[in-house]
Design a protein around this motif. Structure first.
Motif, short mmCIF file in Angstrom:
data_model
loop_
_atom_site.label_atom_id
_atom_site.label_comp_id
_atom_site.label_asym_id
_atom_site.label_seq_id
_atom_site.Cartn_x
_atom_site.Cartn_y
_atom_site.Cartn_z
N ASP B 20 0.86 -1.17 0.00
CA ASP B 20 0.00 0.00 0.00
C ASP B 20 0.90 1.23 0.00
OD1 ASP B 20 -2.17 1.57 0.05
OD2 ASP B 20 -3.03 0.74 1.89
N ASN B 22 0.08 4.10 1.76
CA ASN B 22 -0.03 4.83 3.02
C ASN B 22 -0.16 3.87 4.19
OD1 ASN B 22 -0.11 7.23 1.57
ND2 ASN B 22 -2.34 7.06 1.31
N CYS B 23 0.26 4.34 5.34
CA CYS B 23 0.04 3.58 6.56
C CYS B 23 -1.44 3.66 6.91
CB CYS B 23 0.88 4.18 7.69
SG CYS B 23 0.49 3.59 9.32
N GLY B 24 -2.07 2.51 7.19
CA GLY B 24 -3.51 2.49 7.46
C GLY B 24 -3.88 3.18 8.75
N ILE B 25 -2.94 3.43 9.60
CA ILE B 25 -3.26 4.06 10.89
C ILE B 25 -3.10 5.57 10.80
CG2 ILE B 25 -2.64 4.22 13.32
CD1 ILE B 25 -1.84 1.26 13.14
N ARG B 27 -2.20 7.31 8.03
CA ARG B 27 -2.54 7.78 6.68
C ARG B 27 -1.43 8.58 6.01
NH1 ARG B 27 -5.56 4.55 4.89
NH2 ARG B 27 -6.21 5.91 3.20
N HIS B 53 -0.66 -7.14 6.45
CA HIS B 53 -0.81 -5.69 6.49
C HIS B 53 0.43 -5.03 7.07
CE1 HIS B 53 -5.23 -6.63 6.15
NE2 HIS B 53 -4.96 -5.85 5.12
N PHE B 55 2.31 -1.49 8.66
CA PHE B 55 2.15 -0.19 9.33
C PHE B 55 3.51 0.34 9.73
CE2 PHE B 55 -1.49 -2.87 10.32
CZ PHE B 55 -2.52 -2.12 9.79
N CYS B 73 -5.53 -6.80 14.22
CA CYS B 73 -5.05 -5.93 13.16
C CYS B 73 -6.13 -4.89 12.87
CB CYS B 73 -4.76 -6.74 11.90
SG CYS B 73 -4.48 -5.71 10.45
N MET B 75 -6.82 -3.38 10.31
CA MET B 75 -7.37 -3.43 8.96
C MET B 75 -8.33 -4.61 8.79
SD MET B 75 -5.94 -0.91 7.37
CE MET B 75 -5.47 -0.95 5.64
N CYS B 76 -7.91 -5.82 9.24
CA CYS B 76 -8.72 -6.99 8.92
C CYS B 76 -9.29 -7.66 10.16
CB CYS B 76 -7.90 -7.99 8.11
SG CYS B 76 -6.44 -8.56 9.00
#
Lengths: 743, 84
Positions: B20, B22-25, B27, B53, B55, B73, B75-76
């Motif tokens: 990905d 961006n970092c999902g946390i 952003r 995933h 981060f 996690c 994300m999931c």
């Protein structure tokens, strides 16, 4: 003798006492025994039975003193010319005598004080002023009488005589210093018992007139001096006068008047002629007449805002001489000349400020202002930038690069310190940073630094001057070099363990993306030559094992290699770029190579390849078989007759020398991009904290935040605000010129 | 051999390979650093979970510390385990 109250014959006791008192007041000789007896007489009178005689004693003593002083006054008034010295003699005697009397009457004094206190109690709530006459201590009484009966009647006379004597002294005639001093100070001493306004008598009777006379004298004097002398001489005379006047006031006057007299003199001789001094100021500054300037400084310093014109003139002068020096730069090595010029400007004027202006802060500040104005002078009104940051960075680069002329560590450190001095005056510090970073990158990658310690110390100096954020990329670059050394060692061990021979001496710099100012634009596809491929593959295996999740991008245009040339008379070892290496390696299998073959086997893009080939042709390593522009069918042969005096050298390349103008432009564009981001971040930070803000205030805040790095233009800030509104970070409120933060 | 390579000094840059941008946390981009850091790079590394995933390490640690019961996690929602 007992202390018990007893009946006392007042007349008889007073008679004895009077005799002693008469002697005391004239400082006659009194035996210790007599003194003690009289002392107890006073006591006895005060506690006498049945009625204490204290009040009576007070009254007769007062009467005696009044008579005495009246007598003295007659003598003084009749003394004519020697009035002052007569007064002086009597006063010396009388004031001391009065002090002794005060001691002699100390019991009475106590008694009076006690009475006063109880009286105050009794009168609590009533008007204390209504009491006809407050009883005083004897000492005070004596001085009060002197004031009433000696000074008051003679005041006009005294005043006139004193002033006349002062005038005589000013004119250089002899005067009796001690007499004058004593007479003048008697006006203060006579009031010494007063709790407040001790100086009033002195001021009313003498000081005001004295100041008036001083003023008038010096008004005339200065007019006279100005007629005969030019400004420089005038200032010398005035300084002399002022010094004399200071001495004079120490000699005659009460300390409270020292500064008043001096002020008056300054007003008359300096402040009144301000416009003249100021008009002369310009030429003096321009011609750097140190003595005159130092005189003028001394004269104008005490006067409120008197120095401002001088400060302005000096600033203008520094700016002019600085600009002249900078504009006159030409020829080789402009960066070094520029820094030298700035330094000598700074050294010259700071020395001048130290010696001539006593290191006055006002002037130091003007020097700073002037220097930064010189440094930040725009090239022209069209150009919105100046070259100073670039020049300074180039100078640093030259200092830190390996060069033939070896300078010692400490010398180098000094010179770098001087660079920092100039650096502090630069407004566009971010431009400097960009240039510096580019040059640092080159020095590090190509191993050109004269010493790593010097590099590090320079980065630390910049950090001190501008903070961590400013240098963290530089720091990162520096540490990447250390990390890479470490990696090389580990990789060597790794390949030993795997028992693979790379065939070449391999080393690598692994850099952090983002910290290095390496444009991606120069990237070109490149088919790695066979000889290098193994190293690349092995290192990638090693790296991905050690750091999973990281991807390496090879920057071939920055790689360099060493080649051994065996086909010539002598073996040569040459340093080349990777691309040159690839081209030369093609000749291993054949003597003639076609351009299209080069393209197909190396995959280097047209631009880079033609540059590379051209550099080899220029240095006569290969020959072009037919004249004319290079096309796909052009073929090249190896120059088998190549020779060079040195056996180890570097193929100079046009590739490494990127055209400066383009580089400068690139740098400026990059800086502009950075600035926009920086400004947007600053705007969002400010708005997040303030929620709502007027346009003007926002702009001011942004400018103050950005000041340490660069001075942003308002139009750029406006554009950034627009951009943020588009991105919906901000919105306009219903009020005009106001923005709100959108969460 | 007419020409022989004696030594070669290579230059390369590294960046994270994540699935990905961006970092999902937080952003922010993986090329950048988490909001608490100032410099991207070694000082602000990425970590991978077994669920694949990615981060910023600082971000996921902060998240895990804030979870009282199960460490999932973000994300999931699978249980978070660091990939070896």
């Amino acid at each position: 003798m007992s202390l018990k109250p007893r009946i006392v014959n007042f007349e008889e006791t007073w008679g004895r006492l009077l005799e002693t008192v008469q002697s005391v007041i004239q400082l006659g000789d009194i035996k210790r025994g007599t003194w003690s007896d009289r002392f107890s007489d006073v006591y006895a009178l005060c506690v006498a039975f049945p009625e204490p005689h204290s009040e009576r004693l007070y009254n007769v003593t007062k009467l005696f003193l009044e008579e005495h002083v009246d007598n003295l006054r007659k003598q003084v008034a009749g003394a004519g010319e020697s009035l002052l010295s007569q007064y002086h003699r009597f006063w010396q005697q009388y004031s001391k005598g009065a002090a002794y009397m005060d001691q002699l009457y100390s019991y009475l004094n106590q008694h009076i004080r006690k009475q006063k206190m109880s009286e105050a109690d009794r009168n609590f709530g009533a008007f204390t002023d209504t009491i006809e006459e407050q009883l005083m201590d004897i000492g005070e009484l004596a001085l009060d009488i002197w004031k009433r009966l000696m000074i008051r009647p003679l005041d006009k006379c005294l005043q006139e005589l004193l002033l006349r004597e002062m005038l005589k002294d000013r004119a250089g005639d002899d005067t009796q210093h001690t007499v004058l001093h004593s007479v003048i100070n008697s006006l203060v001493e006579v009031e010494q018992y007063k709790k407040k306004q001790q100086l009033k008598l002195y001021q009313d009777l003498f000081e005001i007139k004295c100041l008036e006379q001083t003023g008038a004298f010096y008004r005339k004097e200065s007019a006279r001096l100005l007629q005969d002398h030019d400004c420089s001489q005038y200032m010398g005379k005035v300084l002399q006068r002022l010094q004399e006047e200071q001495l004079r006031s120490r000699k005659f006057l009460h300390p409270s008047s020292y500064h008043r007299v001096l002020e008056e003199c300054q007003k008359r001789m300096v402040a009144d002629h301000m416009s003249l001094l100021h008009s002369e100021c310009r030429t003096m500054v321009r011609k750097e007449q140190r003595q005159d300037l130092s005189r003028m400084y001394e004269l104008l310093k005490p006067i409120t805002s008197g120095l401002s014109i001088m400060v302005e003139e000096l600033e203008a002068h520094i700016i002019d001489s600085g600009r002249q020096a900078i504009a006159g730069l030409h020829g080789d090595n402009i960066p070094a000349q520029f820094v030298e010029a700035m330094l000598s400007l700074h050294i010259k004027f700071s020395e001048m400020i130290t010696t001539v202006f006593n290191k006055d802060q006002l002037f130091t500040k003007s020097l700073d202002m002037a220097c930064s104005s010189v440094v930040n002078k725009k090239l022209s009104s069209k150009h919105n930038s100046c070259r100073s940051p670039e020049l300074l960075a180039r100078h640093c680069d030259a200092l830190l690069k390996k060069s033939s002329k070896g300078s010692s560590e400490s010398e180098l450190d000094d010179r770098l310190g001087q660079c920092i001095l100039v650096f502090r005056y630069i407004d566009d510090k971010d431009i400097f940073q960009r240039f510096y970073a580019r040059m640092l990158a080159k020095r590090l990658i190509h191993g050109l630094s004269t010493s790593m310690d010097a590099e590090e110390s320079m980065i630390n100096k910049l950090k001190q001057a501008c903070g961590y954020e400013f240098t963290n990329k530089l720091h990162r670059m520096f540490t990447d070099m250390g990390v890479s050394d470490d990696l090389n060692n580990k990789f060597a061990k790794f390949s030993q363990e795997k028992e693979t021979d790379l065939g070449i001496n391999f080393s690598i710099y692994v850099l952090t993306t983002g910290s290095w100012p390496l444009g991606q634009s120069a990237l070109t596809p490149f088919a790695i030559s066979q000889e290098l491929e193994k190293s690349v593959r092995m290192f990638e295996i090693f790296y991905s094992e050690k750091f999973p999740g990281r991807k390496l991008t090879w920057l071939h245009h920055l790689c360099t290699g060493e080649l051994k040339l065996n086909y010539l008379k002598k073996p040569y070892i040459v340093t080349t770029t990777t691309f040159q290496m690839a081209v030369l390696l093609m000749f291993n299998n054949q003597d003639t190579v076609q351009y299209s073959e080069l393209i197909n086997s190396s995959l280097i893009n047209e631009k880079e390849l033609s540059k590379t080939v051209q550099s080899l042709i220029d240095t006569k390593f290969i020959e072009q078989n037919h004249e004319g522009p290079i096309t796909e069918n052009t073929s090249f042969t190896l120059n088998l007759l190549y020779s060079n005096k040195r056996t180890k050298f570097k193929i100079t390349t046009a590739v490494q020398r990127d055209p400066p103008q383009q580089e400068v432009e690139q740098t400026h564009n990059a800086v502009d991009e950075d600035r926009k981001l920086y400004l947007q971040a600053a705007i969002v930070r400010i708005m997040k904290a303030r929620k709502k803000l007027r346009h003007n205030i926002l702009i001011q805040e942004v400018i103050s935040q950005a000041r340490s790095r660069f001075s942003p233009s308002v139009s750029m800030i406006k554009k950034c605000i627009e951009a943020l509104i588009d991105k919906q970070y901000l919105e306009r409120t219903t009020k005009a010129d106001e923005y709100a933060y959108v969460a | 051999m007419k020409v022989k390579v004696k030594s070669w000094t290579a230059v390369a840059t590294w960046r994270w390979i994540a699935n990905d941008d961006n970092c999902g946390i937080c952003r922010t981009a993986f090329d950048g650093c988490c909001p608490d850091c100032k410099m991207p790079g070694d000082d602000c590394p990425l970590v991978w979970g077994q669920c694949s995933h990615v981060f910023h390490m600082h971000c996921i640690l902060k998240w895990l510390n804030s979870q009282q019961v199960h460490q999932l996690c973000p994300m999931c929602r699978q249980e978070w385990k660091f990939k070896e």
